[in-house]
Design a protein around this motif. Structure first.
Motif, PDB file in Angstrom:
ATOM      1  N   GLY A 149      40.645  42.456  31.580  1.00  0.00           N
ATOM      2  CA  GLY A 149      41.764  41.531  31.725  1.00  0.00           C
ATOM      3  C   GLY A 149      42.973  42.210  32.350  1.00  0.00           C
ATOM      4  O   GLY A 149      43.674  41.622  33.197  1.00  0.00           O
ATOM      5  N   GLU A 150      43.254  43.461  31.934  1.00  0.00           N
ATOM      6  CA  GLU A 150      44.358  44.215  32.528  1.00  0.00           C
ATOM      7  C   GLU A 150      44.100  44.471  34.013  1.00  0.00           C
ATOM      8  O   GLU A 150      45.004  44.355  34.855  1.00  0.00           O
ATOM      9  N   LEU A 151      42.858  44.825  34.351  1.00  0.00           N
ATOM     10  CA  LEU A 151      42.527  45.091  35.756  1.00  0.00           C
ATOM     11  C   LEU A 151      42.648  43.826  36.599  1.00  0.00           C
ATOM     12  O   LEU A 151      43.069  43.881  37.771  1.00  0.00           O
ATOM     13  N   ASP A 152      42.286  42.692  36.022  1.00  0.00           N
ATOM     14  CA  ASP A 152      42.412  41.427  36.751  1.00  0.00           C
ATOM     15  C   ASP A 152      43.862  41.161  37.134  1.00  0.00           C
ATOM     16  O   ASP A 152      44.155  40.646  38.227  1.00  0.00           O
ATOM     17  N   ARG A 153      44.790  41.526  36.246  1.00  0.00           N
ATOM     18  CA  ARG A 153      46.211  41.331  36.549  1.00  0.00           C
ATOM     19  C   ARG A 153      46.728  42.367  37.541  1.00  0.00           C
ATOM     20  O   ARG A 153      47.660  42.110  38.292  1.00  0.00           O
ATOM     21  N   GLN A 154      46.126  43.586  37.525  1.00  0.00           N
ATOM     22  CA  GLN A 154      46.571  44.645  38.435  1.00  0.00           C
ATOM     23  C   GLN A 154      46.100  44.414  39.869  1.00  0.00           C
ATOM     24  O   GLN A 154      46.810  44.727  40.827  1.00  0.00           O
ATOM     25  N   ILE A 155      44.894  43.911  40.020  1.00  0.00           N
ATOM     26  CA  ILE A 155      44.293  43.781  41.350  1.00  0.00           C
ATOM     27  C   ILE A 155      44.864  42.529  42.026  1.00  0.00           C
ATOM     28  O   ILE A 155      44.616  41.394  41.601  1.00  0.00           O
ATOM     29  N   THR A 156      45.619  42.763  43.079  1.00  0.00           N
ATOM     30  CA  THR A 156      46.205  41.643  43.823  1.00  0.00           C
ATOM     31  C   THR A 156      45.317  41.204  44.986  1.00  0.00           C
ATOM     32  O   THR A 156      45.346  40.043  45.377  1.00  0.00           O
ATOM     33  N   ASP A 157      44.537  42.130  45.510  1.00  0.00           N
ATOM     34  CA  ASP A 157      43.651  41.807  46.636  1.00  0.00           C
ATOM     35  C   ASP A 157      42.290  41.386  46.085  1.00  0.00           C
ATOM     36  O   ASP A 157      41.395  42.212  45.894  1.00  0.00           O
ATOM     37  N   LYS A 158      42.143  40.096  45.814  1.00  0.00           N
ATOM     38  CA  LYS A 158      40.890  39.604  45.242  1.00  0.00           C
ATOM     39  C   LYS A 158      39.737  39.680  46.230  1.00  0.00           C
ATOM     40  O   LYS A 158      38.573  39.768  45.823  1.00  0.00           O
ATOM     41  N   ASN A 159      40.058  39.648  47.550  1.00  0.00           N
ATOM     42  CA  ASN A 159      38.992  39.782  48.542  1.00  0.00           C
ATOM     43  C   ASN A 159      38.344  41.166  48.463  1.00  0.00           C
ATOM     44  O   ASN A 159      37.123  41.299  48.581  1.00  0.00           O
ATOM     45  N   SER A 160      39.177  42.211  48.254  1.00  0.00           N
ATOM     46  CA  SER A 160      38.640  43.566  48.105  1.00  0.00           C
ATOM     47  C   SER A 160      37.774  43.661  46.853  1.00  0.00           C
ATOM     48  O   SER A 160      36.708  44.284  46.864  1.00  0.00           O
ATOM     49  N   LEU A 161      38.229  43.025  45.764  1.00  0.00           N
ATOM     50  CA  LEU A 161      37.431  43.014  44.539  1.00  0.00           C
ATOM     51  C   LEU A 161      36.095  42.311  44.773  1.00  0.00           C
ATOM     52  O   LEU A 161      35.040  42.797  44.335  1.00  0.00           O
ATOM     53  N   GLY A 162      36.123  41.177  45.495  1.00  0.00           N
ATOM     54  CA  GLY A 162      34.879  40.471  45.776  1.00  0.00           C
ATOM     55  C   GLY A 162      33.924  41.297  46.619  1.00  0.00           C
ATOM     56  O   GLY A 162      32.707  41.262  46.413  1.00  0.00           O
ATOM     57  N   ALA A 163      34.477  42.077  47.571  1.00  0.00           N
ATOM     58  CA  ALA A 163      33.620  42.919  48.408  1.00  0.00           C
ATOM     59  C   ALA A 163      32.928  44.002  47.571  1.00  0.00           C
ATOM     60  O   ALA A 163      31.738  44.282  47.758  1.00  0.00           O
ATOM     61  N   VAL A 164      33.666  44.609  46.645  1.00  0.00           N
ATOM     62  CA  VAL A 164      33.084  45.650  45.791  1.00  0.00           C
ATOM     63  C   VAL A 164      32.026  45.037  44.869  1.00  0.00           C
ATOM     64  O   VAL A 164      30.946  45.612  44.669  1.00  0.00           O
ATOM     65  N   CYS A 165      32.309  43.864  44.320  1.00  0.00           N
ATOM     66  CA  CYS A 165      31.321  43.201  43.461  1.00  0.00           C
ATOM     67  C   CYS A 165      30.072  42.823  44.253  1.00  0.00           C
ATOM     68  O   CYS A 165      28.944  42.926  43.747  1.00  0.00           O
ATOM     69  N   GLY A 166      30.260  42.408  45.501  1.00  0.00           N
ATOM     70  CA  GLY A 166      29.112  42.080  46.330  1.00  0.00           C
ATOM     71  C   GLY A 166      28.270  43.295  46.641  1.00  0.00           C
ATOM     72  O   GLY A 166      27.029  43.228  46.624  1.00  0.00           O
ATOM     73  N   ALA A 167      28.924  44.453  46.904  1.00  0.00           N
ATOM     74  CA  ALA A 167      28.179  45.674  47.189  1.00  0.00           C
ATOM     75  C   ALA A 167      27.403  46.156  45.967  1.00  0.00           C
ATOM     76  O   ALA A 167      26.311  46.726  46.093  1.00  0.00           O
ATOM     77  N   ALA A 168      27.946  45.923  44.772  1.00  0.00           N
ATOM     78  CA  ALA A 168      27.295  46.424  43.551  1.00  0.00           C
ATOM     79  C   ALA A 168      26.273  45.449  42.996  1.00  0.00           C
ATOM     80  O   ALA A 168      25.141  45.834  42.674  1.00  0.00           O
ATOM     81  N   PHE A 169      26.646  44.173  42.887  1.00  0.00           N
ATOM     82  CA  PHE A 169      25.806  43.206  42.172  1.00  0.00           C
ATOM     83  C   PHE A 169      25.132  42.186  43.090  1.00  0.00           C
ATOM     84  O   PHE A 169      24.313  41.392  42.621  1.00  0.00           O
ATOM     85  N   GLY A 170      25.526  42.189  44.362  1.00  0.00           N
ATOM     86  CA  GLY A 170      24.959  41.181  45.268  1.00  0.00           C
ATOM     87  C   GLY A 170      25.624  39.837  45.141  1.00  0.00           C
ATOM     88  O   GLY A 170      25.103  38.842  45.651  1.00  0.00           O
ATOM     89  N   ARG A 171      26.804  39.762  44.491  1.00  0.00           N
ATOM     90  CA  ARG A 171      27.560  38.517  44.343  1.00  0.00           C
ATOM     91  C   ARG A 171      28.986  38.770  44.808  1.00  0.00           C
ATOM     92  O   ARG A 171      29.780  39.395  44.088  1.00  0.00           O
ATOM     93  N   ARG A 172      29.320  38.297  46.007  1.00  0.00           N
ATOM     94  CA  ARG A 172      30.631  38.541  46.599  1.00  0.00           C
ATOM     95  C   ARG A 172      31.615  37.484  46.096  1.00  0.00           C
ATOM     96  O   ARG A 172      31.864  36.458  46.729  1.00  0.00           O
ATOM     97  N   GLU A 173      32.167  37.763  44.925  1.00  0.00           N
ATOM     98  CA  GLU A 173      33.112  36.834  44.308  1.00  0.00           C
ATOM     99  C   GLU A 173      33.949  37.581  43.282  1.00  0.00           C
ATOM    100  O   GLU A 173      33.651  38.716  42.911  1.00  0.00           O
TER     101      GLU A 173
END
Length: 558
Positions: A149-173
């Motif tokens: 929850g703290e990280l969600d508030r810290q991360i302002t670039d949600k597109n970058s977060l989605g790219a990392v999630c897509g690279a790790a889990f195969g779900r770009r969101e």
């Protein structure tokens, strides 16, 4: 400065000095001072050997001992400060879930950030790392949920977060927006499996993990990281306190506790996973029978016996060493720490092994002396271990310890005269001669080569001192000749005590029999390289120390 802070500070200094790329994966908020937290590091696969070497060097520089080195999915080291302080350091070289690849170490380390005195992952990568833990545990813990929850508030670039999630889990969101969904771990697991099937590069890495895990499996089967403990006469509160004390070394979720013998498969699985398998046995008049039962991994096995008076006797099955204390949990923590640390150090003992025999009347303190010698071997490390045998060693591999026996033991009746009892006595003597040599070649000789102290209570000299106890009714001239053919001990420890002392301690022998055996003890010519005469009238500790000094002098240097 506490020992944990001192060691970690030294470790990160060494890593920076050698410019080894490393970051702390999670739980870094109070890393230097929180004694309940593991240290989870990430480094490049090609630098992991250097990181492990820095960990061991930092421990040595700050007075800590390495007591466990295990290869799980990561490389796991556990250090001990000599009291109650444990420090586990886990070193990863990638982010994976089971055999499925998620992220390389290079991807995470490239974007790491400084958090003195170490580095931590980028917030997007940290979120993926915590979600990966949810995959392993099949749920999100409250601590990780709060941090995400703290990280969600810290991360302002949600597109970058989605790219990392897509690279790790195969779900770009933005997966952090779905933390309230209890099915999130299960959905991510399905996504990871699907991604491994659809992406050849990821499938190839996963296959490599599978092959590496197979090799690691064989190594862990040969040398399991867990420990088994068999307790006799200890309460549930004592056992629970011990489990809590050793939780960092042996996580509670990997442990096993059973009343009586644990199922063989469950016990073996616990050892393989790196847990603590505890068998709780009730108090018994014959604890030796419980300890002699089968052990899956003697080198990783311990036993504990509590006497009715409160004294606890701790035993390591693999080396035969012992320690006694009224405080079970505290003493066992020290005992297991020093024992496992010595196994990893694997120092060559400064001298060769020694075959010694204890001789004395009932009540002279042979068992107590043997127990105290086992304790001295534990602390002084002059020998690689101690193996105790009562009477003649057997040719099969069994484990005996000099444990106290309650009360007086019933004395055997004198065998009747005649030809048949004499022939039976001679046959038993011949059998024991074969048994002694078989035990010597199959077991005692290998122990002596490894530098162990082999201590035998009575041995064949009971034929001379107390023939009734061994039911011997044969001719004396034959006995004198055959006894010369038994394996020759390096030293014989003769315990003497005044008759009134012997009668006060035990009433197994009459006053007349004590006088007869005492007079006979002075006339026996023991076929040994050294005769150690001990005064059993002194304190038990003093007798043990003087005897150990004599034994060390008798043992040749390596």
């Amino acid at each position: 400065m506490n020992t944990r802070r001192a060691m970690l500070t030294e470790l990160f200094r060494r890593l920076d000095e050698r410019q080894i790329p490393v970051c702390v994966l999670r739980n870094y908020g109070n890393l230097l001072d929180d004694p309940t937290s593991d240290v989870d590091l990430l480094t490049l696969p090609g630098r992991v050997t250097e990181v492990l070497a820095c960990c061991e060097a930092a421990a040595q520089a700050t007075g800590q001992q390495l007591m466990q080195r295990t290869r799980f999915v990561n490389h796991s080291l556990v250090f001990w400060d000599g009291s109650r302080g444990w420090l586990r350091i886990d070193v990863d070289t990638e982010q994976r879930w089971r055999r499925f690849h998620l992220l390389t170490a290079a991807q995470i380390l490239e974007r790491r950030r400084r958090h003195e005195p170490f580095c931590i992952p980028d917030p997007c990568h940290e979120a993926v790392i915590l979600l990966t833990q949810a995959l392993w545990q099949n749920q999100l813990s409250e601590r990780y949920l709060a941090r995400l929850g703290e990280l969600d508030r810290q991360i302002t670039d949600k597109n970058s977060l989605g790219a990392v999630c897509g690279a790790a889990f195969g779900r770009r969101e933005n997966l952090l927006a779905q933390l309230g969904d209890p099915t999130l771990p299960e959905r991510l697991q399905r996504a990871v499996r699907r991604s491994a099937c659809l992406q050849p590069a990821r499938a190839a890495r996963s296959l490599g993990y599978l092959l590496a895990d197979a090799v690691r499996l064989v190594a862990r089967l040969k040398s399991p990281p867990g420990v088994s403990l068999r307790t006799i006469g200890l309460g549930a509160a004592d056992i629970q306190e011990l489990r809590v004390r050793l939780a960092i070394l042996f996580p509670l979720q990997k442990g096993l506790a059973s009343d009586g013998p644990a199922p063989k498969f469950a016990g073996g699985k616990t050892l393989f996973k790196g847990g603590l398998a505890i068998e709780s046995w009730p108090a018994t008049a014959r604890p030796a029978r419980v300890i002699r039962q089968r052990w899956l991994a003697p080198g990783r096995s311990f036993a504990a016996l509590r006497e009715p008076e409160g004294q606890c006797h701790l035993m390591h099955i693999g080396t035969g060493t012992m320690q006694s204390s009224p405080d079970f949990a505290g003493a066992f923590t020290q005992f297991i720490g020093s024992t496992l640390a010595q196994q990893l150090e694997a120092p060559r003992p400064p001298r060769k092994g020694l075959f010694a025999v204890l001789v004395g009347l009932d009540g002279s303190g042979k068992t107590t002396l043997a127990r105290n010698l086992a304790t001295l071997v534990t602390h002084e490390r002059e020998f690689a271990g101690m193996r105790y045998f009562h009477w003649l060693p057997g040719w099969r591999r069994t484990f005996e310890f000099p444990l106290p026996e309650p009360g007086n033991q019933p004395r055997k009746e004198k065998p009747p005269g005649g030809l048949v009892p004499a022939l039976l006595s001679v046959a038993r003597l011949a059998k024991n001669l074969c048994r002694a040599w078989l035990a010597y070649w199959l077991w005692l000789r290998p122990l002596l080569r490894r530098g162990a102290l082999v201590l035998v209570d009575r041995y064949v000299f009971n034929y001379q001192l107390d023939p009734v106890s061994v039911k011997y009714a044969g001719p004396a001239w034959l006995l004198a000749r055959v006894l010369k053919w038994f394996p020759r001990p390096d030293a014989v420890i003769v315990l003497r005590a005044p008759g009134e002392v012997l009668l006060r301690r035990k009433q197994e022998l009459s006053a007349a029999e004590i006088l007869r055996q005492t007079a006979l003890l002075d006339t026996i010519k023991f076929p040994a390289g050294r005769i150690v005469r001990a005064d059993a009238g002194l304190s038990a500790d003093e007798v043990a120390r003087k005897t150990m000094t004599e034994i060390i002098n008798a043992a040749p240097a390596s």
